[in-house]
Motif scaffolding. Structure first.
Motif, mmCIF file in Angstrom:
data_model
loop_
_atom_site.group_PDB
_atom_site.id
_atom_site.type_symbol
_atom_site.label_atom_id
_atom_site.label_comp_id
_atom_site.label_asym_id
_atom_site.label_seq_id
_atom_site.Cartn_x
_atom_site.Cartn_y
_atom_site.Cartn_z
ATOM 1 N N MET A 1 0.879 -1.181 0.013
ATOM 2 C CA MET A 1 0.000 -0.006 0.107
ATOM 3 C C MET A 1 0.992 1.268 -0.119
ATOM 4 N N LYS A 2 0.480 2.140 -0.920
ATOM 5 C CA LYS A 2 1.462 3.307 -1.010
ATOM 6 C C LYS A 2 1.169 4.294 0.231
ATOM 7 N N LYS A 3 2.208 5.018 0.741
ATOM 8 C CA LYS A 3 2.133 6.074 1.826
ATOM 9 C C LYS A 3 1.353 7.297 1.174
ATOM 10 N N LEU A 4 0.373 7.650 2.294
ATOM 11 C CA LEU A 4 -0.290 9.084 1.721
ATOM 12 C C LEU A 4 0.838 10.056 1.680
ATOM 13 N N LYS A 5 0.729 10.878 0.754
ATOM 14 C CA LYS A 5 1.445 12.050 0.726
ATOM 15 C C LYS A 5 0.952 13.321 1.425
ATOM 16 N N LEU A 6 1.513 14.087 1.795
ATOM 17 C CA LEU A 6 1.311 15.438 2.481
ATOM 18 C C LEU A 6 1.864 16.511 1.837
ATOM 19 N N PRO A 7 1.726 17.893 1.767
ATOM 20 C CA PRO A 7 2.506 18.816 1.003
ATOM 21 C C PRO A 7 3.879 18.734 1.250
ATOM 22 N N ASN A 8 4.636 18.665 0.170
ATOM 23 C CA ASN A 8 6.116 19.295 0.099
ATOM 24 C C ASN A 8 6.487 20.500 -0.292
ATOM 25 N N PHE A 9 5.264 21.422 -0.638
ATOM 26 C CA PHE A 9 5.671 22.718 -0.885
ATOM 27 C C PHE A 9 4.332 23.524 -0.338
ATOM 28 N N LEU A 10 4.539 24.819 -0.118
ATOM 29 C CA LEU A 10 3.450 25.709 0.613
ATOM 30 C C LEU A 10 3.355 26.898 -0.242
ATOM 31 N N ILE A 11 2.476 27.539 -0.665
ATOM 32 C CA ILE A 11 2.304 28.965 -0.831
ATOM 33 C C ILE A 11 1.601 29.424 0.510
ATOM 34 N N VAL A 12 2.676 30.366 0.993
ATOM 35 C CA VAL A 12 2.186 31.110 2.406
ATOM 36 C C VAL A 12 1.852 32.435 2.336
ATOM 37 N N GLY A 13 1.536 33.088 1.044
ATOM 38 C CA GLY A 13 1.167 34.516 1.242
ATOM 39 C C GLY A 13 2.246 35.246 0.139
ATOM 40 N N ALA A 14 1.896 36.346 0.147
ATOM 41 C CA ALA A 14 1.014 37.412 1.108
ATOM 42 C C ALA A 14 -0.414 37.465 0.344
ATOM 43 N N ALA A 15 -1.570 37.963 1.163
ATOM 44 C CA ALA A 15 -2.751 37.998 0.712
ATOM 45 C C ALA A 15 -2.839 39.129 -0.104
ATOM 46 N N LYS A 16 -3.707 38.938 -1.365
ATOM 47 C CA LYS A 16 -3.928 40.267 -2.324
ATOM 48 C C LYS A 16 -2.643 40.259 -3.164
ATOM 49 N N SER A 17 -1.800 39.266 -3.398
ATOM 50 C CA SER A 17 -0.581 39.290 -3.992
ATOM 51 C C SER A 17 -0.483 38.357 -5.081
ATOM 52 N N GLY A 18 -1.577 37.832 -5.637
ATOM 53 C CA GLY A 18 -1.323 37.036 -6.811
ATOM 54 C C GLY A 18 -1.374 35.489 -6.426
ATOM 55 N N THR A 19 -1.697 35.133 -5.400
ATOM 56 C CA THR A 19 -1.533 33.892 -4.867
ATOM 57 C C THR A 19 -2.640 33.029 -5.408
ATOM 58 N N SER A 20 -3.836 33.518 -5.619
ATOM 59 C CA SER A 20 -4.950 32.632 -6.287
ATOM 60 C C SER A 20 -4.373 32.349 -7.812
ATOM 61 N N SER A 21 -3.970 33.197 -8.519
ATOM 62 C CA SER A 21 -3.509 32.917 -10.004
ATOM 63 C C SER A 21 -2.489 31.915 -9.784
ATOM 64 N N LEU A 22 -1.417 32.080 -9.152
ATOM 65 C CA LEU A 22 -0.286 31.315 -9.204
ATOM 66 C C LEU A 22 -0.761 29.659 -8.637
ATOM 67 N N HIS A 23 -1.781 29.490 -7.702
ATOM 68 C CA HIS A 23 -2.240 28.365 -7.386
ATOM 69 C C HIS A 23 -2.940 27.771 -8.512
ATOM 70 N N ASN A 24 -3.685 28.432 -9.365
ATOM 71 C CA ASN A 24 -4.403 27.972 -10.545
ATOM 72 C C ASN A 24 -3.382 27.551 -11.676
ATOM 73 N N TYR A 25 -2.359 28.308 -11.735
ATOM 74 C CA TYR A 25 -1.491 27.933 -12.824
ATOM 75 C C TYR A 25 -0.876 26.771 -12.609
ATOM 76 N N LEU A 26 -0.036 26.463 -11.320
ATOM 77 C CA LEU A 26 0.577 25.263 -11.044
ATOM 78 C C LEU A 26 -0.245 24.058 -11.106
ATOM 79 N N ASN A 27 -1.766 24.409 -10.833
ATOM 80 C CA ASN A 27 -2.421 23.027 -11.054
ATOM 81 C C ASN A 27 -2.833 22.614 -12.357
#
Length: 301
Positions: A1-27
């Motif tokens: 059974m494969k081990k469950l993965k958890l995040p190995n990277f985080l986008i931590v901020g800042a708010a109102k600095s383009g994080t939503s766009s980056l999230h969707n582009y990386l996805n």
């Protein structure tokens, strides 16, 4: 059974600095997984789990237990890079760093997006006004009352800390001291050369650099406000419209009416901008030295 993965990277901020766009582009990358919905099909771009103790009673949505957090990543076994984005991890950096180490380990990669704190503050204010009903003050009055505001009103969103959220120096310094891999993105550069900045992130995450990412759409765009207070009340409060109109009908109405009910926000008042420049000057200079980056343009009128 494969081990469950958890995040190995985080986008931590800042708010109102383009994080939503980056999230969707990386996805869009086939080797990157970032949760958008939980197991119940509810949208959950920002889990907020690593600061849950501080915000769960203030915010209407989030992932508050480790079991729920794990479930967000049940489908990411075969992905090379697994991440999530919660902008308040930067503001609540002490709690976030402690829990990142506890739940995710020491080797998590950290992505921080930084925007001119004056522009970020005003954008955050307009965001809170447009998306919520609790901000009843002018921007200037909100700045005056900020110090005790969050702590005197337990139902108030942390986003109202318009000035304090832009004091980046200690936040960034702490992440750099606690984690080996920290990647900084500046909002202006991201906006001007989006594909270049995305490629840098791919390289940082050690995934293949792709050129076919669609970055034409911007997400969570700010700079807008309501034309009429009655519209804000109808669409945001628990009105008859919100409670009794079927969702599909409601969404159609909103889609067709919203362009007529929203207008571009006014520019920030010159005196207010001068005040904020003085407020942020020392922090910006410290950040500039820390990152070896000339940020003097942030201090221009």
């Amino acid at each position: 059974m494969k081990k469950l993965k958890l995040p190995n990277f985080l986008i931590v901020g800042a708010a109102k600095s383009g994080t939503s766009s980056l999230h969707n582009y990386l996805n869009q990358h086939p080797n990157i997984f970032m949760p958008t919905f939980n197991s119940d099909g509810i949208k959950v771009k920002e889990p907020r789990f690593l600061i849950s103790k501080l915000v769960k009673d203030r915010l209407h949505s989030g992932t508050w237990t480790f079991e729920e957090y794990q479930k967000l990543f049940t489908d990411c076994i075969d992905y090379q890079a697994v991440g999530e984005s919660t902008v308040l991890y930067l503001y609540y950096y002490e709690e976030a760093i402690k829990n990142i180490k506890k739940y995710l380990g020491q080797n998590v990669k950290i992505i921080i997006m930084l925007r001119n704190p004056i522009d970020r503050a005003y954008s955050a204010y307009n965001f809170v006004v447009r998306r919520g009903i609790k901000e009843k003050l002018s921007f200037e009055e909100a700045l005056k009352q900020e110090k005790d505001r969050l702590y005197n009103n337990y139902n108030m969103t942390p986003m109202v800390m318009y000035k304090e959220m832009g004091l980046y120096y200690k936040m960034v310094e702490s992440y750099m001291k606690n984690f080996q891999d920290v990647h900084i993105i500046f909002y202006d550069e991201f906006k001007k050369n989006t594909s270049v900045e995305i490629s840098k992130v791919f390289a940082f995450l050690n995934v293949s650099v792709l050129s076919n990412i669609d970055s034409s759409k911007r997400y969570n765009v700010g700079g807008q406000t309501w034309r009429f207070q009655w519209a804000r009340a109808v669409f945001l409060k628990k009105s008859i419209f919100k409670r009794y109109i079927p969702r599909i009908v409601k969404n159609t109405i909103i889609k067709n009416l919203l362009p007529f009910l929203i207008r571009k926000s006014n520019s920030i008042n010159k005196k207010t901008k001068e005040y904020l420049i003085d407020f942020f000057r020392d922090d910006i200079n410290k950040l500039s030295k820390l990152l070896k980056k000339d940020l003097q343009h942030w201090l221009e009128i």
